[in-house]
Design a protein around this motif. Sequence first.
Motif, PDB file in Angstrom:
ATOM      1  N   GLU A 279       0.791  -1.225   0.000  1.00  0.00           N
ATOM      2  CA  GLU A 279       0.000   0.000   0.000  1.00  0.00           C
ATOM      3  C   GLU A 279       0.829   1.284   0.000  1.00  0.00           C
ATOM      4  N   VAL A 280       2.121   1.160   0.298  1.00  0.00           N
ATOM      5  CA  VAL A 280       2.971   2.353   0.337  1.00  0.00           C
ATOM      6  C   VAL A 280       4.187   2.191  -0.566  1.00  0.00           C
ATOM      7  N   VAL A 281       5.047   1.248  -0.244  1.00  0.00           N
ATOM      8  CA  VAL A 281       6.338   1.129  -0.941  1.00  0.00           C
ATOM      9  C   VAL A 281       6.154   0.844  -2.426  1.00  0.00           C
ATOM     10  N   ASP A 282       5.323  -0.125  -2.760  1.00  0.00           N
ATOM     11  CA  ASP A 282       5.152  -0.503  -4.169  1.00  0.00           C
ATOM     12  C   ASP A 282       4.426   0.562  -4.981  1.00  0.00           C
ATOM     13  N   LEU A 283       3.730   1.465  -4.317  1.00  0.00           N
ATOM     14  CA  LEU A 283       2.989   2.508  -5.034  1.00  0.00           C
ATOM     15  C   LEU A 283       3.780   3.803  -5.179  1.00  0.00           C
ATOM     16  N   PRO A 285       5.897   6.302  -6.956  1.00  0.00           N
ATOM     17  CA  PRO A 285       6.124   6.431  -8.408  1.00  0.00           C
ATOM     18  C   PRO A 285       7.589   6.395  -8.810  1.00  0.00           C
ATOM     19  N   THR A 286       8.502   6.775  -7.914  1.00  0.00           N
ATOM     20  CA  THR A 286       9.928   6.761  -8.256  1.00  0.00           C
ATOM     21  C   THR A 286      10.679   5.622  -7.593  1.00  0.00           C
ATOM     22  N   LYS A 287       9.941   4.760  -6.879  1.00  0.00           N
ATOM     23  CA  LYS A 287      10.557   3.615  -6.187  1.00  0.00           C
ATOM     24  C   LYS A 287      11.698   4.051  -5.269  1.00  0.00           C
ATOM     25  N   CYS A 288      11.452   5.135  -4.544  1.00  0.00           N
ATOM     26  CA  CYS A 288      12.514   5.667  -3.681  1.00  0.00           C
ATOM     27  C   CYS A 288      12.399   5.172  -2.241  1.00  0.00           C
ATOM     28  N   GLU A 302      15.440  11.048  -4.763  1.00  0.00           N
ATOM     29  CA  GLU A 302      14.574  10.552  -5.835  1.00  0.00           C
ATOM     30  C   GLU A 302      13.093  10.881  -5.587  1.00  0.00           C
ATOM     31  N   CYS A 303      12.770  11.437  -4.429  1.00  0.00           N
ATOM     32  CA  CYS A 303      11.368  11.714  -4.076  1.00  0.00           C
ATOM     33  C   CYS A 303      10.827  12.882  -4.898  1.00  0.00           C
ATOM     34  N   CYS A 306       5.084  13.330  -4.100  1.00  0.00           N
ATOM     35  CA  CYS A 306       3.731  12.993  -4.555  1.00  0.00           C
ATOM     36  C   CYS A 306       2.736  12.959  -3.403  1.00  0.00           C
ATOM     37  N   MET A 307       3.218  12.880  -2.163  1.00  0.00           N
ATOM     38  CA  MET A 307       2.412  12.910  -0.942  1.00  0.00           C
ATOM     39  C   MET A 307       1.702  11.596  -0.610  1.00  0.00           C
ATOM     40  N   HIS A 308       1.821  10.578  -1.467  1.00  0.00           N
ATOM     41  CA  HIS A 308       1.057   9.351  -1.202  1.00  0.00           C
ATOM     42  C   HIS A 308       1.434   8.725   0.134  1.00  0.00           C
TER      43      HIS A 308
END
Length: 438
Positions: A279-283, A285-288, A302-303, A306-308
């Motif tokens: 729900e957090v890491v895999d989503l 967008p930059t895989k940071c 790399e962030c 996106c605030m997710h």
Amino acid sequence: MAKHETPLLSQLETGPWPSFVSDIKREAESRAKNEKGIDYQIPVDACEDLLGVLELSYKHGRTHWKHGGIVGVFGYGGGVIGRYCDQPEQFPGVAHFHTMRVSQPAGKFYTTEYLKGLCDLWEFRGSGITNMHGSTGDIIFIGTTTPQLEEVFYELTHTFNQDLGGSGSNLRTPSDCVGQARCEFACYDTQAICHELTNYYQDELHRPAFPYKFKFKFDGCPNCCVASIARSDLSFIGTWRDEIRIDAEAVKAYVGGELKPNGGAHAGRDWGAFDIQKEVVDLCPTKCMRYADGKLEINNKECTRCMHCINVMPRALRIGNDRGVTILAGAKAPILDGAQMGTLIVPFMKAEAPYDDIKEKVIEPIWDWWMEEGKNRERLGELMKRQGLQRMIEVLGVDPDPRMVQEPRSNPYIFWKEDEVEGGWKRDINEFRKYHKR
């Protein structure tokens, strides 16, 4: 009994949502009964005739409103939108039915006493119909006659200490999110800058001198609650340039189920156990992000803000402390060209009162260029598209930044200026020119 038959409008009342038709009918009935004994200053049947002309428009498939020229209050070129009906004999109550835009306060904070006063004023001198913060952002007073414009303006300025908003080819009323008044994610004081720029640029707001409309919007964080990135010529989005703060104990509490993700927004529904990887890491967008051995790590370089992750785990992750704004330019809806989102022009700038850097280094150079080069009814974004981002960078005097690039270039023919090239590059270009002259 209703003055006009409105079977088409009545269909709009049959859906599951509240209908503006019902609201207008309720106001028309109230004015007809006049149980309060109000000495209405516009025709009592204005709302009835409004329903009638709208029904006719639906029947004919075209509008029956026409623009009858410029109408406004003395000294202002904006704030009033002239509306005239092209069927004045059939609908005399709306022969002229002008709209007034009232500047909203920063953050849209009101007292109930203030709102009641505005409603009473419009009930007396207008149709009683309002639109509280529609797509324009302003308070909208819908429908009054020409003689009442100056009367309403006098009451607004003298009784309510309130001004008209923007309309026409001018600075439109700046709009902001609730900001630091109620939001823990706000990276700067959106209300302060919105209030300051509204006051500072009053002349640009009231006396149209631009090629077309121009909008400021202020989002306190990248969640973009006023959608500035899609709706404003200059978008100010709060951001930070240091690291996201991590509370390791709170991360464990989310993983262990002691804290509910998303601020408990889905309470009452069983979504199963919280899965931080899914729900957090895999989503990201930059895989940071990385979660291993019970520890969450973020590669902040790399962030993209996106605030997710912060939205999902607000107790565990916090915005950084070195805060400011990212400024984007050129967003708009379709006018001359298609809709477009804002283009990044300033990756980071501090937003501190009195905001002189923003005024002198960003806003005013852009205005000077746009007023000089912009065509009639050409928004800033269309000028940027026509002359290129490179020209915008030159106007601002900023260095090019990879974050300004939306996609790799597709045009291989890039022509450099002579003062931008040295040595071999310059020699190669000269040889290229000689070859083509032959």
